[in-house]
Design a protein around this motif. Sequence first.
Motif: not given
Length: 547
Positions: A429-438
């Motif tokens: 969708g125009g972004g990236v998937l990142i690991m939740d910082p929690h």
Amino acid sequence: MTKSRGGIDMGDHPPITPCRSVNPNELSGDMSRMYELVTRHFIASVSQDAVWKSTKVELKIEVLTNQDIFSIRGKELVSPGFLAVFLHKQYGERSDDEGKSNINDKVEDEEERALPDFFVGEKFPLSSSTVKSSTSSKKVLISQNTGSRAILDVKEKITTPPTHLTESELITLMERYGIGTDASIATHIENVQKRNYCTLQPGRKMLPSKLGLVLAQGYHIIDSSLVLPEIRSEIEDQCTKIAKGLANKDEVLEKSLQIFENKFHNFVEKISKMDVLFSSSFSQLQDVGKTFTRCGLSSRYLQYIAGPPPRLYNKFTETVYPLPAGGMINEWTGKKCSVPTCNFELCLYSVGQPPRSFPLCPYCFNNPQAEWGKVPGDIKEISKDLVDREDESKERTIRRIGGRSLILECPHPDKHPLIEELTVSPDGGGGVLIMDPHFGPKWRLVSTREPTIVYLPKSVEKVTILDKQDNVTGCRLMKIHFTTADTPLDGGVTKLISCFPTDELLQNMVRVYHGTERLAAKGGRGRGRGRGRGRGEDRGRGKVNRI
């Protein structure tokens, strides 16, 4: 004799009528009146001038000697001109009782009336009418009376302060004083609104804000020329002379720099007067904030002011770092920004429902770099020129302090080092998937630009984002540890190195949830739609490395 102009001067040509293109009878109600008004206004604008005969009579009262001169004005319509077409009274001519006059007005009222014939040197008795006691401003006028030649009368009016300037009135004043050009005037007006010095109200009126008023008062106390138009007008005039070859550019530049250098030193010496005004009108930041994270430049703790707008404040350097609005801001256990020379302690910014959390560096948020990509919430790209970038950064900070920093996504660009360290794959969708910082124990991936959350299976015990990238997709690899009891890997293996977009096993075990960008009210529940990808066995699509 005076002429009242009706728009375009067409000389002595008689009024003209427009071609008939719309039948007013086919319209109804307000549309019919609007059509009539527009039609009459157009015809009036190309019609002849209205001509009035204006008369003013002045006389002295012998008892008062030469203390004052009384007068009366009157006017008579000689030729109606465009008024015959426009029906001026019907469409909003102000009567004498409408609106309030200022006692300092030097122009007396001129009513539409015929005055009797007076002769120079003529003497006649003067009687007095009943005068009502009033604290309002009074003007003694002379009017004709059937019982005597003239009487003294009192006309009462109420004084009111002038209304706020409209946008068009401000433009007129700027043009009168030579401030700005046709190309820059609109930008100047837009800037004072961006900086929260004033707001645009209904009727295009410019309403000064509390900040704008305090600044103007402070400048007047220290150096009035900083807010009065004379100096700016003089410099604009010198620039015009340079363009016409009437002045030397170097001499004008040197003189202008000297003027502002002197004013700068004078302002610095008297800045305490400005502090007094601000402290009496606004709460001091050090009194309303709470200790939050450390500054990377001074190693001092910053104070968090919830706002609005939310911001961090360094009371030792008096520096303000605006923060994004629209989400929740929390500390992040002393972690520091990985950008070289930054070293600011990080915050966590959570937005949406269910909440998606992102790392937030206060300094990088206010000083983005061009190589990181487009800044969330900004329309234009960041300039690569250092000077332009510094100007844009200051403008961005001022705008955010004014409360215009609504961010409902990741506050940093996707190529910021903090985001790249956590990136797993594109989100489609125009972004990236990142690991939740929690991180754990509930492991999940969040999208930086879409309200999408990818829940990893409960059997995942630990996830590590590796520096290595997949040769085909270019995505970073993940090292996943499963629990011994629930590992999906053959032979009881618990460790997996995986490229998320191509890992069939992991794709079939995750659950994707689409939520909302807005935070739910207290006690509310998110209404996203979840959909499981199912649980299946590894069918071999993509490369899976087991340890």
